[in-house]
Design a protein around this motif. Structure first.
Motif, short mmCIF file in Angstrom:
data_model
loop_
_atom_site.label_atom_id
_atom_site.label_comp_id
_atom_site.label_asym_id
_atom_site.label_seq_id
_atom_site.Cartn_x
_atom_site.Cartn_y
_atom_site.Cartn_z
N ARG A 30 0.81 -1.21 0.00
CA ARG A 30 0.00 0.00 0.00
C ARG A 30 0.85 1.27 0.00
NH1 ARG A 30 -5.72 1.13 2.71
NH2 ARG A 30 -5.77 3.35 2.32
N ASP A 34 0.42 4.04 -2.77
CA ASP A 34 0.05 5.40 -2.33
C ASP A 34 1.03 6.45 -2.85
OD1 ASP A 34 -2.15 4.50 -1.02
OD2 ASP A 34 -1.34 4.74 1.02
N ALA A 64 -6.19 4.02 -7.16
CA ALA A 64 -5.96 4.20 -5.73
C ALA A 64 -6.20 2.88 -5.02
CB ALA A 64 -6.87 5.28 -5.16
N HIS A 152 -6.17 10.82 -4.36
CA HIS A 152 -4.85 10.21 -4.49
C HIS A 152 -3.98 11.02 -5.45
CE1 HIS A 152 -2.09 7.12 -6.46
NE2 HIS A 152 -1.63 7.23 -5.25
#
Lengths: 258, 258
Positions: A30, A34, A64, A152
Motif C-alpha cells: 500500500r 500510495d 488508488a 490520491h
C-alpha cells in the motif's frame, strides 16, 4: 473474516532472486501504491488472429488502493478510465470471473554507480500486484472510488472542486475494482556492492567514482489556466505540493541507507 | 531494405480514443524510451494450473533503444537482466519465435487541475511497444547492448568504469533483444479542458483554482560510497546530472504548451 497482514505467495509473486529484498506485507504494498502517481496495468486482450500468440498490453493508469465498507475491509485497487475504453468494456463483459490483471507501482530513488557496469544498479521501490478486475456498477461505490482516486492524485481535491459528478460524467467514467490474489514488494536501498577483486585493483579505484546519485520527482510552480478565476493559488494546493515534495525528498534520503 | 519512419498500426497499437494525441512515428517512440530511466515490460509466463486463466506479469527493467549494424538498422530494444531470471530463461527457450512482450515507457509531466474531477488529467508522454524478445547469444552483440544500456542509465559510464566485463560477468548477464512489431506514442500537453457549463457557473469558478502543476524528476547531490577512492566527483558525472536535470526541466516546461 480473518485478516492477515501479508499476501499469500504463489508462483506469480514469489521471489526467485534477491529474496531478502522482497516482502509480501500488505502495508508495504500500500505504501508504494500510495506514493506512485501512475500505475502500469497489464492485461490480455482477447486474442487477435493476426497477432497470435497472445500479447499482453500495458496501460499507464490512475488509481488508488483502499480498504473499507465497500470491500469487506479487504485491500483492493480501484482503476480509473473511460467506460468506452477496451479494458473497461472487457471488465463489464466478465463481471463474474473478472479479468486477470497485473499492476506495477514503481518509484525510482537513485542511480547506483559501481566500479564495473555489472554492479551498477538502481535504488527503487516496486510493488507488483496480481488480481481480478471487475467493473464497478454500484453508484455509491463508484462515487467512493472516484473520490479516492481524485484525492490520491491531488490531496483533498474532491471537496475543493465541483462535486458530485453529474449523471453524464458518471456514465462516461469507468471504474474497475481489482480484487488482489497476491502481491509482492521489492526494494533496493543503499550504495554499490563491488567485487573484492575490483576493490583491490588500484588502477580501477583511482579512476572510477562510486556512489549513489539520488533522484526524486519534484513539483514546480503551479501555472493557472487562462480560464482560472481564483487569483491566488489556494492553500489546499500549495500545501499538497509542499507536503508531496517533502515526502518524495524524504523517501529519496531514506533510500540512501542500506 | 526500405525503412519507413512510422510503425505499422494494428489492433494492438491503434488508437481507440483521443486519436489526435497519438503518433506511430519511430523517432517519437525513441525519444520517450531515451528519456525514460525505467521500462515496464509485460509478458505471459507459462500458465500455472492454479492460476488459470493466464495472468500477465509486469517487471520494471533497464534497457535501451537502438538501431545499428547488429539490427540491420532496424530500431530494437535491448533489455537487461540476470541470465537466471525467468524472462531470460524463457527467452533462451524460445529463440526462434521469441516471446511476445509489451513494453511501456512513461513520463509524467504535470497534474492537470480542472473545475470538476471528471476533467482532471495528467500531462504525460507514453510509448507502448509490442514485439518479440529473444536472448542475445553473440558476445559482440551482448557487449554492444551492455554498453548502450549502461550509457543510457548514466551518460558515458561505460568508458568511465572498469570495462570490458569479465567472462563470468558476461555469463551472469542476460540481454534480450526485442524486435518491434508495432508501437505507438500518446502525449498529453497543456492545461485543463473544462465544460462550458462549469465555466459559466460562478459559484464554481470563484472557488476552484484551475491550471497545471508541473512535475519532473530531479537528481540530487551525489553521495560517495564508503569504498570510493576518487576525491572529487568527476566531470562526466556532474555534467550528466546537470544535462539530465536541464533536459527534464525543459520537457516539463514544453509540456505546459498545448
Amino acid at each position: 473474516m480473518t485478516l492477515t497482514n501479508t499476501y499469500p505467495q504463489d508462483e506469480r509473486s514469489k521471489a526467485k532472486r534477491y529474496a531478502k529484498r522482497v516482502t509480501y506485507d500488505k502495508d508495504a504494498v500500500r505504501d508504494i501504491v500510495d506514493a506512485a502517481p501512475i500505475l502500469h496495468v497489464s492485461f490480455n486482450a482477447p486474442p487477435i488472429e493476426s497477432t497470435e500468440p497472445q500479447f499482453p498490453t500495458i496501460l499507464p493508469m490512475l488509481g488508488a488502493m483502499c480498504s473499507g465498507t465497500f470491500t469487506d475491509d479487504e485491500q483492493v485497487i480501484y482503476l480509473h478510465g473511460s467506460s468506452a475504453a477496451r479494458l473497461f468494456r472487457l471488465g463489464a463483459g466478465q463481471q463474474e470471473s473478472g479479468i486477470p490483471v497485473c499492476i506495477a507501482a514503481t518509484l525510482l530513488d537513485g542511480y547506483v554507480l559501481a566500479l564495473t557496469p555489472f554492479n551498477h544498479s538502481c535504488n527503487y521501490r516496486s510493488a507488483v500486484i496480481f488480481g481480478y478486475a471487475t467493473k464497478v456498477t454500484d453508484t455509491d461505490e463508484m462515487m467512493h472510488a472516484m473520490e479516492l482516486i481524485t484525492n490520491h492524485l491531488v490531496t483533498d481535491r474532491w471537496t475543493n472542486s465541483r462535486t458530485p459528478p453529474t449523471k453524464s460524467e458518471l456514465t462516461a467514467t469507468g471504474i474497475l475494482r481489482v480484487q488482489i490474489d497476491t502481491a509482492s514488494v521489492k526494494i533496493r536501498n543503499g550504495g554499490p556492492h563491488d567485487d573484492k577483486k575490483d576493490l583491490k585493483d588500484e588502477a580501477t579505484t583511482s579512476r572510477v567514482w562510486t556512489g549513489v546519485v539520488p533522484v526524486h520527482q519534484v513539483m514546480g510552480e503551479p501555472i493557472a489556466s487562462p480560464d482560472n478565476m481564483v487569483s491566488q493559488v489556494p492553500a489546499s494546493i500549495t500545501t499538497w505540493i509542499e507536503d508531496t515534495n517533502d515526502m518524495r525528498k524524504g523517501h529519496m534520503m531514506e533510500s540512501m541507507k542500506e
